[in-house]
Scaffold this motif. Sequence first.
Motif, mmCIF file in Angstrom:
data_model
loop_
_atom_site.group_PDB
_atom_site.id
_atom_site.type_symbol
_atom_site.label_atom_id
_atom_site.label_comp_id
_atom_site.label_asym_id
_atom_site.label_seq_id
_atom_site.Cartn_x
_atom_site.Cartn_y
_atom_site.Cartn_z
ATOM 1 N N LEU A 141 0.814 -1.224 0.000
ATOM 2 C CA LEU A 141 0.000 0.000 0.000
ATOM 3 C C LEU A 141 0.848 1.276 0.000
ATOM 4 N N GLU A 142 2.116 1.180 0.430
ATOM 5 C CA GLU A 142 2.986 2.352 0.436
ATOM 6 C C GLU A 142 3.245 2.880 -0.973
ATOM 7 N N GLN A 143 3.050 2.039 -1.986
ATOM 8 C CA GLN A 143 3.253 2.446 -3.378
ATOM 9 C C GLN A 143 2.134 3.361 -3.883
ATOM 10 N N PHE A 144 0.987 3.314 -3.237
ATOM 11 C CA PHE A 144 -0.167 4.080 -3.681
ATOM 12 C C PHE A 144 -0.188 5.433 -2.953
ATOM 13 N N GLN A 145 0.148 6.485 -3.667
ATOM 14 C CA GLN A 145 0.284 7.809 -3.074
ATOM 15 C C GLN A 145 -0.951 8.682 -3.244
ATOM 16 N N TYR A 146 -1.757 8.410 -4.259
ATOM 17 C CA TYR A 146 -2.903 9.261 -4.571
ATOM 18 C C TYR A 146 -4.198 8.446 -4.589
ATOM 19 N N CYS A 147 -5.277 9.048 -4.184
ATOM 20 C CA CYS A 147 -6.585 8.404 -4.198
ATOM 21 C C CYS A 147 -6.956 8.051 -5.648
ATOM 22 N N PRO A 148 -7.319 6.788 -5.914
ATOM 23 C CA PRO A 148 -7.674 6.404 -7.282
ATOM 24 C C PRO A 148 -9.028 6.944 -7.731
ATOM 25 N N VAL A 149 -9.825 7.495 -6.816
ATOM 26 C CA VAL A 149 -11.134 8.045 -7.169
ATOM 27 C C VAL A 149 -11.039 9.529 -7.491
ATOM 28 N N CYS A 150 -10.452 10.314 -6.573
ATOM 29 C CA CYS A 150 -10.430 11.777 -6.764
ATOM 30 C C CYS A 150 -9.043 12.351 -7.035
ATOM 31 N N GLY A 151 -7.985 11.534 -6.882
ATOM 32 C CA GLY A 151 -6.629 12.001 -7.147
ATOM 33 C C GLY A 151 -5.974 12.745 -5.999
ATOM 34 N N SER A 152 -6.625 12.826 -4.858
ATOM 35 C CA SER A 152 -6.093 13.560 -3.709
ATOM 36 C C SER A 152 -4.809 12.926 -3.187
ATOM 37 N N LYS A 153 -3.906 13.763 -2.726
ATOM 38 C CA LYS A 153 -2.672 13.285 -2.087
ATOM 39 C C LYS A 153 -2.943 12.890 -0.635
ATOM 40 N N ARG A 154 -4.124 13.183 -0.127
ATOM 41 C CA ARG A 154 -4.486 12.820 1.253
ATOM 42 C C ARG A 154 -5.008 11.382 1.312
ATOM 43 N N PHE A 155 -4.301 10.481 0.677
ATOM 44 C CA PHE A 155 -4.621 9.054 0.652
ATOM 45 C C PHE A 155 -3.707 8.397 1.672
ATOM 46 N N GLU A 156 -4.221 8.109 2.856
ATOM 47 C CA GLU A 156 -3.392 7.751 3.995
ATOM 48 C C GLU A 156 -3.779 6.401 4.590
ATOM 49 N N LYS A 186 -7.239 5.254 3.165
ATOM 50 C CA LYS A 186 -8.483 6.004 3.016
ATOM 51 C C LYS A 186 -8.164 7.435 2.592
ATOM 52 N N CYS A 187 -9.012 7.951 1.722
ATOM 53 C CA CYS A 187 -8.839 9.311 1.225
ATOM 54 C C CYS A 187 -9.423 10.311 2.221
ATOM 55 N N GLY A 188 -8.606 11.307 2.610
ATOM 56 C CA GLY A 188 -9.051 12.346 3.525
ATOM 57 C C GLY A 188 -9.979 13.362 2.872
ATOM 58 N N ASP A 189 -10.103 13.316 1.551
ATOM 59 C CA ASP A 189 -10.981 14.263 0.857
ATOM 60 C C ASP A 189 -12.322 13.640 0.485
ATOM 61 N N CYS A 190 -12.318 12.536 -0.281
ATOM 62 C CA CYS A 190 -13.601 11.971 -0.745
ATOM 63 C C CYS A 190 -14.099 10.812 0.117
ATOM 64 N N GLY A 191 -13.237 10.266 1.019
ATOM 65 C CA GLY A 191 -13.660 9.197 1.913
ATOM 66 C C GLY A 191 -13.499 7.792 1.350
ATOM 67 N N PHE A 192 -13.025 7.646 0.099
ATOM 68 C CA PHE A 192 -12.835 6.307 -0.485
ATOM 69 C C PHE A 192 -11.808 5.534 0.322
ATOM 70 N N GLU A 193 -12.136 4.268 0.619
ATOM 71 C CA GLU A 193 -11.199 3.391 1.326
ATOM 72 C C GLU A 193 -10.853 2.223 0.416
#
Length: 181
Positions: free
Chosen positions: A5-20, A28-35
């Motif tokens: 999972l460390e390879q995935f830096q951006y949310c695949p749904v909205c592109g946010s860098k807040r994918f943590e 989980k994305c801190g912007d759109c909530g996708f997990e």
Amino acid sequence: MSHPLEQFQYCPVCGSKRFEANSEKSKKCGDCGFEYFMNPSSANVAFILNDKNELLVTRRKNNPAKGTLDLPGGFADIGETAEEGVIREVKEETGLEVTNVSYLFSINNTYLYSNLNIPTLDLFYLCEVKDTNYLHAADDAEDCMWIPLNEIKTELFGLASLRKGLERFISSRLSPKTIHQ
């Protein structure tokens, strides 16, 4: 070794860098909530014996472990069952038509692809084929050969889960015991 999972830096749904990281197996994305959950991919392996009790073995055409021994099989495609996947892979790699598939056991594994260790669940099947005379290597198989079970050298197989699976299968076939989990 880092977690896949460390390879995935951006949310695949909205592109946010807040994918943590959200848990050991999700981000989980801190912007759109996708997990996104990192679950194992289904991989299928065929044990095929001929009438001389020889095992069908292939040689890997591609990395990982290019040039080492292998067994027919591969990843299940979206929309197919594991059984359909192993039937398709046997046909693609050997030209043989599977007539019967029997599930034996599974082994967890990782598969290095494009510098990413992908978690897999390798499902092992005993497969019967229509006619062994039409054997030819194709797709991911560089070569196909029949090897007597008692002459199989597991250390010549490039993937760890195959070595474990072969040891389990061969010991069950060469002794009166059956395969147990």
